[in-house]
Design a protein around this motif. Sequence first.
Motif, PDB file in Angstrom:
ATOM      1  N   UNK A 681       0.799  -1.224   0.000  1.00  0.00           N
ATOM      2  CA  UNK A 681       0.000   0.000   0.000  1.00  0.00           C
ATOM      3  C   UNK A 681       0.830   1.271   0.000  1.00  0.00           C
ATOM      4  N   UNK A 682       2.050   1.197   0.545  1.00  0.00           N
ATOM      5  CA  UNK A 682       2.822   2.426   0.615  1.00  0.00           C
ATOM      6  C   UNK A 682       4.113   2.244   1.369  1.00  0.00           C
ATOM      7  N   UNK A 683       4.798   3.353   1.596  1.00  0.00           N
ATOM      8  CA  UNK A 683       6.103   3.296   2.260  1.00  0.00           C
ATOM      9  C   UNK A 683       6.336   4.578   3.038  1.00  0.00           C
ATOM     10  N   UNK A 684       7.118   4.460   4.108  1.00  0.00           N
ATOM     11  CA  UNK A 684       7.559   5.656   4.824  1.00  0.00           C
ATOM     12  C   UNK A 684       8.904   5.389   5.467  1.00  0.00           C
ATOM     13  N   UNK A 685       9.520   6.464   5.934  1.00  0.00           N
ATOM     14  CA  UNK A 685      10.790   6.361   6.658  1.00  0.00           C
ATOM     15  C   UNK A 685      10.541   6.591   8.143  1.00  0.00           C
ATOM     16  N   UNK A 686      11.441   6.054   8.951  1.00  0.00           N
ATOM     17  CA  UNK A 686      11.397   6.308  10.397  1.00  0.00           C
ATOM     18  C   UNK A 686      12.796   6.077  10.930  1.00  0.00           C
ATOM     19  N   UNK A 687      13.010   6.452  12.195  1.00  0.00           N
ATOM     20  CA  UNK A 687      14.298   6.186  12.834  1.00  0.00           C
ATOM     21  C   UNK A 687      14.126   4.968  13.748  1.00  0.00           C
ATOM     22  N   UNK A 688      15.007   3.993  13.615  1.00  0.00           N
ATOM     23  CA  UNK A 688      14.857   2.759  14.403  1.00  0.00           C
ATOM     24  C   UNK A 688      15.181   3.010  15.872  1.00  0.00           C
ATOM     25  N   UNK A 689      14.356   2.470  16.726  1.00  0.00           N
ATOM     26  CA  UNK A 689      14.648   2.468  18.165  1.00  0.00           C
ATOM     27  C   UNK A 689      14.521   1.033  18.643  1.00  0.00           C
ATOM     28  N   UNK A 690      15.625   0.463  19.035  1.00  0.00           N
ATOM     29  CA  UNK A 690      15.625  -0.945  19.397  1.00  0.00           C
ATOM     30  C   UNK A 690      15.283  -1.079  20.870  1.00  0.00           C
ATOM     31  N   UNK A 691      14.275  -1.907  21.147  1.00  0.00           N
ATOM     32  CA  UNK A 691      13.769  -1.962  22.518  1.00  0.00           C
ATOM     33  C   UNK A 691      13.265  -3.355  22.853  1.00  0.00           C
ATOM     34  N   UNK A 692      13.777  -3.930  23.951  1.00  0.00           N
ATOM     35  CA  UNK A 692      13.316  -5.253  24.362  1.00  0.00           C
ATOM     36  C   UNK A 692      11.884  -5.225  24.894  1.00  0.00           C
TER      37      UNK A 692
END
Length: 774
Positions: A681-692
């Motif tokens: 359906x689409x695409x976007x960008x984001x900043x990864x935040x790694x979290x348990x």
Amino acid sequence: MIRRIPHCSHWGAYTILVEDGRILGVEPFAGDPAPSPVIHSVAEWAKPDRRVLRPMVRRGWLAARETGAADRGARDGQDGFAAIPWDEALDLTAAEIARVARDHGNAAIFAGSYGWTSAGRVHHAPTLLKRMLNLAGGFTGHADTYSTAAGPVILRHVLGSDEACNGMSNTLDTVADHTDTLVVFGAISPRTAQSEAGGIGAHHLETYLRRIAERGTRVIHVSPLRDDLPDWLGAEWWPIRPNTDVALMLGLAGEIVAAGRHDRDFLSRCTSGAERFLDYLRGDTDGQVKDAEWAARITGLPAQAIRALAPVLVQTRSQLTVSWALQRAHHGEQPFWAALGLAAIIGQIGLPGGGVGFGYGSLGGVGSPINLGRSPMMPKGTRASNSFIPVARISDMLLNPGAPFTYEGREHRYPDIRLVYWAGGNPFHHHQDLNRLTRAWARPETIIVQDPMWTATARRADIVLPASTSIERNDLAGSKRSDVIVAMAKAIEPLGQSRSDFAIFDALATRLGHGPAFNEGRDEMGWIRHLYDESRDYAARTHGFEMPSFDQFWDRGHAPCPMRAEHTHLAAFRAAPGDHPLPTESGRIVLGSRTLARLGYEDCPDHPAWMDPAEWLGGGDGDELHLISHQPRGRLHSQLETGAASLADRRGGREQLRLNPEDAAARGIQDGQTVRLWNARGACLATARISPDTAPGVAVLPTGAWLTRGQDGADIAGNPNVLTLDIGSSAFGQGCAAHTCLIRVAPHAGDNRDAIRAYQSQLAEILPEGARTP
Ligand SMILES: Nc1nc2c(c(=O)[nH]1)N[C@H]1C(S)=C(S)[C@@H](COP(=O)(O)OP(=O)(O)OC[C@H]3O[C@@H](n4cnc5c(=O)[nH]c(N)nc54)[C@H](O)[C@@H]3O)O[C@H]1N2
Ligand SMILES: Nc1nc2c(c(=O)[nH]1)N[C@H]1C(S)=C(S)[C@@H](COP(=O)(O)OP(=O)(O)OC[C@H]3O[C@@H](n4cnc5c(=O)[nH]c(N)nc54)[C@H](O)[C@@H]3O)O[C@H]1N2
Ligand SMILES: [Mo]
């Protein structure tokens, strides 16, 4: 001299400190134990950067209108806007309303205009729009909300009322006093409890949760996100696969029934159709026993823990809670109905601290004492047309005029919409599958948007009417879940040529020949006083409760409302169901529905049931993640997106996508890296935040980033609604299904700095050409 101005927004009451027309700061409401940091963002409204400063008209639309072309051009922001004087903008708007009503009928005007707008009750834009159009012959409206739709539709059918989902289940004081085992499906989170529709005085949620923690209540937390509950509650986290809670509820119910521990007396006295439901749990109808192993396979939770919990729910005072989020999904009716079914089998519905409740913490006032008063609200007037759509079917309607749809058991047809008028909402924030909405949005002849901001929706309008923000006018805030009515006094002058919503609609009503009926001879302060006095008279008449006079209220800045604490939902019904029948098909709680059996919908059968959602981790190819697009912590939806509280949760200029460490590692994603999210359906960008704290297989991206297209058409700000699924929850409820969504995630090609620079230059271009015309 510093002036202290009492004001209120959906995220709480506060005092604005103003000197020489400048906002110096904001102080929280003295009576609020947990004020929201978002109050400090309101000074953003005073910045002209993203404000619509004068009425604007899209050049391509104007040209097409002059030649009479039916195609009014793509609304992609490419053809620019021209500034026009207010009188011309109002004439043009009134003429378009009159033309469409005359040539196509009033149902061709869509004024559902869903949205939270600001907290003020007099200037409540969607209400004023409807009031004006009811006088002018009507409009196509909407049913339910994005917040809750599948939930209330099923509850109206099986409980006879949707009040249990609107803050009328057991109040949390009774849970704190009586509950031994609390099972939370979803969240009870101070993050969402910051907000309350129409404003809130004191935020009490944390106070109740502290009491629950102090009492040593065992808390089971079923959610893909660990911090959906504060960590100091000491809950056991059950990281469930999204959209599979129904299987857990049915597995627990099946275990209780198999052990013969179900409350036969409650089921026979207080429910109807229970046999049908029990047959399904035993596997008599589909050959599948609903037990712990079955639930474990679907939910990803250990069977042992499920089997062990089942008897505890019966042996101790147990309360189930279900967040609104769970019904914002495909088959969203089922988590509410299955939880009710499980609670009925446990048999504690109607006892203090027992049974099931919905939406605790989803808004600030849900679970707090109940406001018995009448909360102030501008009258919409008499509905002049009954044309409507289920709120989230907007793209379906625009793309399929005349097509049939079902809702709450009836068949209707989509109207042929020629004109859309949106005031106080942002569909290019709130709706699912924004690329599909973009195609649908090209259909109407005319789109009018009234908003203080150059939102993505305003940038896609033909006529843009600049509304002032609440701090630029007088109003009052109040909600049926708040213990105070709050004065919203004017702090600064309106920016640019912006006008109040009341002034805009009053001027339009006058042009359409309905001025006196619209304003009833009252101005802004006249209406504020009138609505306050109505609430005050009601409190005195109905509850013998003295509220201060209007002048005292306005002077003090707030007035208390009559409240009732310690509410046990369905207590009277449980004690004597025959004397207190529910307005359902049987007078009792419906566990097996004759109506739904007759309707025969495949996606909403006649008893609570597990069905595979359209997209979920059990159905993907193993490489996909389930996207949860929940509410943002630092703002309300798309509002005040540039405020400090909102920016605090961003990194690299965009929203953060939370991922589990294993899922990140498997994709070569590092913390802080720019990632690309996409599906068909689409695409976007984001900043990864790694979290348990994020369950495996789950990705979490908050809503509300301002839709900003990069060169390849992908959104670069992190708006999850370019990815979400735009289908109804079922043929019965037709609710928004935003939480049913699979995506792929990978590191963004190209280095981060380029991505950030591209983002920033796009932001500079966010305003349409012509917007800055002096
Ligand atoms: N993917 C996904 N999508 C979701 C959800 C989800 O969980 N996931 N949640 C959904 C839910 S529950 C909701 S309620 C919706 C929220 O969707 P909306 O209510 O549409 O979101 P807001 O950003 O609050 O939009 C309010 C608009 O009103 C404008 N406004 C503010 N004050 C005034 C005023 O005084 N006058 C006028 N005329 N305009 C004003 C603001 O600038 C803003 O553009 O989003 C839904 N969308
Ligand atoms: N700060 C802030 N507060 C808000 C809002 C806001 O924009 N900002 N919006 C307000 C509005 S309009 C509304 S309607 C409410 C919404 O209130 P909610 O619907 O309660 O809030 P959400 O954040 O959408 O979802 C809560 C949590 O549900 C969990 N969840 C999602 N899907 C599933 C599932 O399938 N199973 C389980 N077990 N858990 C799941 C997610 O982990 C998510 O964090 O929030 C309100 N409060
Ligand atoms: Mo909502």
